[in-house]
Write a protein that holds these residues in place. Structure first.
Motif, mmCIF file in Angstrom:
data_model
loop_
_atom_site.group_PDB
_atom_site.id
_atom_site.type_symbol
_atom_site.label_atom_id
_atom_site.label_comp_id
_atom_site.label_asym_id
_atom_site.label_seq_id
_atom_site.Cartn_x
_atom_site.Cartn_y
_atom_site.Cartn_z
ATOM 1 N N ILE A 67 -5.820 -18.149 -50.649
ATOM 2 C CA ILE A 67 -5.380 -19.004 -49.536
ATOM 3 C C ILE A 67 -3.999 -18.481 -49.120
ATOM 4 N N GLN A 68 -3.942 -17.859 -47.969
ATOM 5 C CA GLN A 68 -2.684 -17.272 -47.499
ATOM 6 C C GLN A 68 -1.896 -18.311 -46.711
ATOM 7 N N THR A 69 -0.716 -18.643 -47.243
ATOM 8 C CA THR A 69 0.113 -19.660 -46.601
ATOM 9 C C THR A 69 1.325 -19.079 -45.883
ATOM 10 N N GLU A 70 1.630 -17.793 -46.155
ATOM 11 C CA GLU A 70 2.800 -17.182 -45.519
ATOM 12 C C GLU A 70 2.447 -16.680 -44.121
ATOM 13 N N PRO A 71 3.263 -17.023 -43.116
ATOM 14 C CA PRO A 71 2.979 -16.517 -41.763
ATOM 15 C C PRO A 71 3.277 -15.020 -41.665
ATOM 16 N N GLY A 72 2.614 -14.381 -40.676
ATOM 17 C CA GLY A 72 2.831 -12.958 -40.447
ATOM 18 C C GLY A 72 1.536 -12.173 -40.536
ATOM 19 N N MET A 73 1.670 -10.829 -40.586
ATOM 20 C CA MET A 73 0.516 -9.942 -40.652
ATOM 21 C C MET A 73 0.214 -9.616 -42.112
ATOM 22 N N ILE B 227 -5.108 -31.411 -41.692
ATOM 23 C CA ILE B 227 -5.881 -30.657 -42.675
ATOM 24 C C ILE B 227 -4.963 -30.352 -43.859
ATOM 25 N N THR B 228 -5.334 -30.829 -45.039
ATOM 26 C CA THR B 228 -4.508 -30.611 -46.232
ATOM 27 C C THR B 228 -5.129 -29.612 -47.207
ATOM 28 N N ASN B 229 -6.423 -29.367 -47.069
ATOM 29 C CA ASN B 229 -7.084 -28.383 -47.928
ATOM 30 C C ASN B 229 -7.978 -27.518 -47.039
ATOM 31 N N PRO B 230 -7.491 -26.353 -46.597
ATOM 32 C CA PRO B 230 -8.274 -25.535 -45.656
ATOM 33 C C PRO B 230 -9.593 -25.041 -46.227
ATOM 34 N N GLU B 231 -9.642 -24.791 -47.534
ATOM 35 C CA GLU B 231 -10.891 -24.314 -48.132
ATOM 36 C C GLU B 231 -11.977 -25.377 -48.029
ATOM 37 N N LYS B 232 -11.649 -26.619 -48.413
ATOM 38 C CA LYS B 232 -12.642 -27.695 -48.322
ATOM 39 C C LYS B 232 -12.952 -28.031 -46.869
ATOM 40 N N TYR B 233 -11.947 -27.914 -46.009
ATOM 41 C CA TYR B 233 -12.180 -28.183 -44.589
ATOM 42 C C TYR B 233 -13.256 -27.251 -44.021
ATOM 43 N N ILE B 234 -13.255 -25.986 -44.443
ATOM 44 C CA ILE B 234 -14.209 -25.005 -43.906
ATOM 45 C C ILE B 234 -15.562 -25.097 -44.606
ATOM 46 N N TYR B 235 -15.555 -25.268 -45.939
ATOM 47 C CA TYR B 235 -16.793 -25.075 -46.696
ATOM 48 C C TYR B 235 -17.375 -26.351 -47.295
ATOM 49 N N ALA B 236 -16.614 -27.470 -47.359
ATOM 50 C CA ALA B 236 -17.155 -28.672 -47.992
ATOM 51 C C ALA B 236 -18.109 -29.433 -47.077
ATOM 52 N N SER B 237 -18.015 -29.213 -45.780
ATOM 53 C CA SER B 237 -18.900 -29.908 -44.837
ATOM 54 C C SER B 237 -19.092 -29.031 -43.606
ATOM 55 N N GLN B 238 -20.150 -29.343 -42.880
ATOM 56 C CA GLN B 238 -20.449 -28.542 -41.694
ATOM 57 C C GLN B 238 -19.556 -28.911 -40.522
ATOM 58 N N GLU C 231 -11.025 -40.084 -49.234
ATOM 59 C CA GLU C 231 -10.845 -39.391 -50.510
ATOM 60 C C GLU C 231 -12.182 -39.189 -51.214
ATOM 61 N N LYS C 232 -13.101 -40.107 -51.024
ATOM 62 C CA LYS C 232 -14.428 -39.962 -51.648
ATOM 63 C C LYS C 232 -15.197 -38.797 -51.033
ATOM 64 N N TYR C 233 -15.065 -38.603 -49.718
ATOM 65 C CA TYR C 233 -15.797 -37.516 -49.046
ATOM 66 C C TYR C 233 -15.198 -36.156 -49.398
ATOM 67 N N ASP C 234 -13.874 -36.086 -49.616
ATOM 68 C CA ASP C 234 -13.195 -34.868 -50.059
ATOM 69 C C ASP C 234 -13.536 -33.671 -49.159
ATOM 70 N N VAL C 235 -13.211 -33.800 -47.866
ATOM 71 C CA VAL C 235 -13.483 -32.728 -46.909
ATOM 72 C C VAL C 235 -12.217 -32.018 -46.477
ATOM 73 N N GLY C 236 -11.130 -32.191 -47.215
ATOM 74 C CA GLY C 236 -9.907 -31.470 -46.906
ATOM 75 C C GLY C 236 -9.043 -32.091 -45.825
ATOM 76 N N LEU C 237 -9.309 -33.356 -45.477
ATOM 77 C CA LEU C 237 -8.549 -34.038 -44.431
ATOM 78 C C LEU C 237 -7.786 -35.219 -45.019
ATOM 79 N N SER C 238 -6.608 -35.500 -44.454
ATOM 80 C CA SER C 238 -5.805 -36.653 -44.875
ATOM 81 C C SER C 238 -5.406 -37.458 -43.654
ATOM 82 N N LEU C 239 -5.513 -38.776 -43.782
ATOM 83 C CA LEU C 239 -5.141 -39.668 -42.690
ATOM 84 C C LEU C 239 -3.622 -39.826 -42.648
#
Length: 324
Positions: free
Chosen positions: A67-73, A134-145, A192-200
């Motif tokens: 998971i790359q968090t640093e901006p740039g190339m 979006i707090t968890n980009p991995e779950k945001y992309i792959y935990a749900s469609q 939190e139960k759905y755990d899709v990488g999102l926070s209210l």
């Protein structure tokens, strides 16, 4: 020159007709083109860019490896061996319930989202504005469609549950803040139960009104009355604040006067005690004279406007002497 069946000339471009130098030139051009295409493909697939609002999810052969968090190339393995998907994590996303906004900025009501039933079986039109991130980009992309659809449906379900537990008066007037807080807590717990990488982040009621003009007018009258009540209370409070110092000053004055009277009575009592002690000492020295004097003084006080004479009997001669 050769001709076809229709009599048109045919140009023979067979490689056999080319010289060795021409063949070599063509071969070099083809090799150069292949190398250029290879370099272009290599260059376009071995790096990716992340801006300051994003994280990148890097996969190797389809498995998340970083998971790359640093901006740039940043570099990655080319030809699809590694892939990077950038996700906006440092910005607030928004969802509107009950309304939508057109490209021109005009607010358009969505009736099937805004109409809700209260606990006393009244219908209200209520719009919500939701912020999340979006707090968890991995779950945001792959935990749900489609996590956006999940959170929107979840929000609609929870806000309807909350609104249905309050009376229409509360929804339209005094308990909007409480409804927002309860809805936010319920949505957060369920998300939190759905755990899709999102926070209210926040839940706000944009607008709440009754479905008919008559009911709207009635609630406006209620609001006006409540504002009048608040105004009267504020005026009473101001009057109280103005009068309390005066009353306090008067009370202090009364207390001071009472203290003064108390001290005066004490001093007067002490003075009378001292006078009594002085008279008593004289009485002890001459009891009969003191008694007679006290009798005369008492008569003078009791009968102030009457002339009093003293009857003395000395050697058989009666004389009347004025008290003066």
């Amino acid at each position: 020159m050769k001709f076809d069946k229709n009599g048109n000339p045919v140009i023979d471009i067979s490689l056999k007709k080319l010289t060795n130098s021409q063949k070599k030139l063509i071969r070099n051009i083809i090799i150069g083109a292949v190398i250029a295409v290879f370099v272009i493909i290599l260059g376009s697939t071995c790096w990716y860019t992340v801006n300051d609002k994003q994280n990148a999810v890097v996969t190797t052969f389809g498995k998340v490896t970083n998971i790359q968090t640093e901006p740039g190339m940043h570099l990655k393995l080319p030809f699809g061996i590694q892939k990077a998907k950038c996700v906006d994590v440092n910005i607030f996303q928004k969802i509107s319930i009950g309304y939508t906004t057109s490209e021109t900025g005009e607010t358009i009501s969505v009736a099937n989202e805004s109409k809700m039933i209260t606990s006393d079986f009244n219908i209200v039109n209520i719009d919500f504005y939701i912020e999340y991130k979006i707090t968890n980009p991995e779950k945001y992309i792959y935990a749900s469609q489609n996590p956006e659809d999940i959170i929107k449906n979840l929000i609609q379900s929870q806000v309807r549950t909350v609104v249905s537990s309050y009376a229409v008066d509360d929804v339209l007037t005094v308990k909007k803040a409480e409804i927002q807080a309860v809805a936010q807590e319920m949505i957060t717990t369920e998300l939190e139960k759905y755990d899709v990488g999102l926070s209210l982040i926040d839940v706000k009621i944009q607008d709440a009104e009754a479905p008919t003009e008559e009911v709207i007018a009635a609630f406006k009258a209620v609001e006006t009355a409540k504002q009048g009540k608040e105004t009267a209370l504020n005026e009473a409070k101001a009057y109280e604040n103005a009068k309390i110092p005066t009353a306090q000053a008067e009370a202090d004055k009364l207390l001071q006067n009472a203290e003064y009277l108390k001290q005066s009575r004490i001093n007067e009592a002490k003075e009378q005690i001292a006078m009594f002690n002085a008279i008593y000492s004289m009485y002890e020295a001459n009891p009969s004279i003191t008694k007679q004097r006290m009798y005369y003084e008492a008569i003078e006080k009791i009968l102030p406007n009457i002339e009093i004479y003293i009857n003395t009997d000395e050697n058989g001669i009666t004389k009347l002497l004025p008290l003066e």
